[in-house]
Design a protein around this motif. Sequence first.
Motif, PDB file in Angstrom:
ATOM      1  N   GLU A 195      -3.099   6.540  -2.082  1.00 46.92           N
ATOM      2  CA  GLU A 195      -2.991   5.790  -1.883  1.00 46.92           C
ATOM      3  C   GLU A 195      -3.240   4.684  -2.911  1.00 46.92           C
ATOM      4  O   GLU A 195      -3.637   5.223  -3.792  1.00 46.92           O
ATOM      5  N   ASN A 196      -1.778   3.938  -3.489  1.00 43.77           N
ATOM      6  CA  ASN A 196      -2.273   2.369  -4.243  1.00 43.77           C
ATOM      7  C   ASN A 196      -1.448   1.155  -4.187  1.00 43.77           C
ATOM      8  O   ASN A 196      -1.088   0.735  -3.039  1.00 43.77           O
ATOM      9  N   GLU A 197      -2.358   0.152  -5.052  1.00 39.70           N
ATOM     10  CA  GLU A 197      -2.660  -0.833  -3.918  1.00 39.70           C
ATOM     11  C   GLU A 197      -1.096  -1.508  -5.553  1.00 39.70           C
ATOM     12  O   GLU A 197      -1.630  -1.813  -6.213  1.00 39.70           O
ATOM     13  N   ILE A 198      -0.526  -1.853  -5.005  1.00 41.85           N
ATOM     14  CA  ILE A 198       0.469  -2.728  -5.564  1.00 41.85           C
ATOM     15  C   ILE A 198       1.201  -4.197  -5.101  1.00 41.85           C
ATOM     16  O   ILE A 198       1.590  -4.589  -4.574  1.00 41.85           O
ATOM     17  N   GLY A 244       0.146  12.152  -8.612  1.00 39.26           N
ATOM     18  CA  GLY A 244      -0.223  11.079  -9.030  1.00 39.26           C
ATOM     19  C   GLY A 244       0.173  11.160 -11.171  1.00 39.26           C
ATOM     20  O   GLY A 244       1.264  12.246 -11.094  1.00 39.26           O
ATOM     21  N   LYS A 256       0.904  -1.020   0.382  1.00 36.54           N
ATOM     22  CA  LYS A 256      -0.496  -0.014   0.011  1.00 36.54           C
ATOM     23  C   LYS A 256       0.916   1.595  -0.208  1.00 36.54           C
ATOM     24  O   LYS A 256       1.411   1.476   1.370  1.00 36.54           O
ATOM     25  N   GLU A 303       1.949   3.876 -13.927  1.00 35.80           N
ATOM     26  CA  GLU A 303       0.499   4.941 -13.547  1.00 35.80           C
ATOM     27  C   GLU A 303       0.245   4.566 -12.599  1.00 35.80           C
ATOM     28  O   GLU A 303      -0.458   3.802 -12.304  1.00 35.80           O
ATOM     29  N   LEU A 304       0.896   5.804 -11.332  1.00 29.79           N
ATOM     30  CA  LEU A 304       0.155   5.494 -10.049  1.00 29.79           C
ATOM     31  C   LEU A 304      -1.112   7.322 -10.257  1.00 29.79           C
ATOM     32  O   LEU A 304      -0.813   7.985 -10.764  1.00 29.79           O
ATOM     33  N   GLN A 305      -1.586   7.028  -9.008  1.00 35.84           N
ATOM     34  CA  GLN A 305      -2.329   8.258  -8.385  1.00 35.84           C
ATOM     35  C   GLN A 305      -1.797   8.270  -7.621  1.00 35.84           C
ATOM     36  O   GLN A 305      -1.187   8.674  -6.566  1.00 35.84           O
ATOM     37  N   THR A 357       1.641   5.173  -0.538  1.00 39.34           N
ATOM     38  CA  THR A 357       1.213   6.424  -0.877  1.00 39.34           C
ATOM     39  C   THR A 357       1.901   7.497  -1.642  1.00 39.34           C
ATOM     40  O   THR A 357       2.904   7.758  -1.179  1.00 39.34           O
ATOM     41  N   ILE A 377      -1.672  -2.747 -10.776  1.00 41.06           N
ATOM     42  CA  ILE A 377      -1.502  -2.077  -9.961  1.00 41.06           C
ATOM     43  C   ILE A 377      -2.859  -1.040  -9.983  1.00 41.06           C
ATOM     44  O   ILE A 377      -4.140  -1.262 -10.784  1.00 41.06           O
ATOM     45  N   ASN A 378      -3.402  -1.693  -8.904  1.00 41.69           N
ATOM     46  CA  ASN A 378      -4.819  -0.941  -7.998  1.00 41.69           C
ATOM     47  C   ASN A 378      -6.183  -1.922  -8.471  1.00 41.69           C
ATOM     48  O   ASN A 378      -6.781  -1.175  -9.814  1.00 41.69           O
TER      49      ASN A 378
END
Length: 322
Positions: free
Chosen positions: A294-297, A233, A227, A289-291, A229, A255-256
């Motif tokens: 919080e991002n789930e990897i 983005g 998780k 590509e992340l936002q 953060t 990713i997410n």
Amino acid sequence: MAAGNDGANKPEDDDPFGYLYADGQAAAGRASQGGGYGYPGPGPAQPGVPRTSYNQVRTVGERQYGQPPAQPYVPPQQQAPYGQPHPQYAAPETYGGQQPTRATPAPRQRGGGRGPNAKGLLIGAVAVVAVVVAGIAAAIIGNQNGEKEQTAGGTPTVSAPATPSQEPSSSTEPTTEPTKAELPKQDAATLTLGGSATLAKDVKGAEGADGAYVAGFNAQGSSVTWKATMPAGGTYALQVRYAIPAVDAFATLTINGKPNTLPIGLKNFIKSSDPNLEKNWQTTWAQVELQKGENEIKISCEAGNQCDVLLDWLEVTPPKGG
């Protein structure tokens, strides 16, 4: 005339130079003769008598210096009668009683016509230039000596306080360049493990806490979930440190909740031929590509993957080439 007949006048009366003699001087004193002996005074012309001259005749010694004689009027541009002196060429003593002066010749100039002070001015200019050059040289030498003394002695010289325009800007002033936010990094041993994934410390060289790493990842369904953060983005690079037994491996990256376009490659980039895992720690990366927030990897061993690998840590960095 016949001999013995003297005529109306005496012979000495016909002598034009009779007034120069002593009896002529005496005769000149008589009132009846105003022009000197042998010359009648002013008056109407008489037959046989010479005409009176324009200038009054005076006997020798009668002239008095210092007293201007009476000069007859001469009309402009009119020349004197023939045989008579022109006033312009009269003797100097006839001019108004003033002593004649002698013109003093001007002193001869030297230096080829450049003026009496040309040489002095040239010498003065050369002296001024020499003084200026000497002053500049002295200032440069003094500055260099001051710098050498400060460097050699180690003691800084005391200078005048800087003016407000010379004071350095305060480090607390805000800058227009934004501060780069710190990107997350996490040990694999602290992530959420799934399937047969487990913690181990047998293989040396891991950089996790207490040398821990994730093992047992070679079975289908094994996974690690992170998780992370993000401050903003965008496009980033996900780096992974791992070890393989000198054989290429790859796993699925999600990713997410969405599988990444390409799996994450866990290849033998160091070209090792030794299957000893301790000698084969290396890193790889994949573009993601992340936002913001919080991002789930998730890295997992799915069907068709080659997952004989040990996982050390995961880190998000700026995109490669960006």
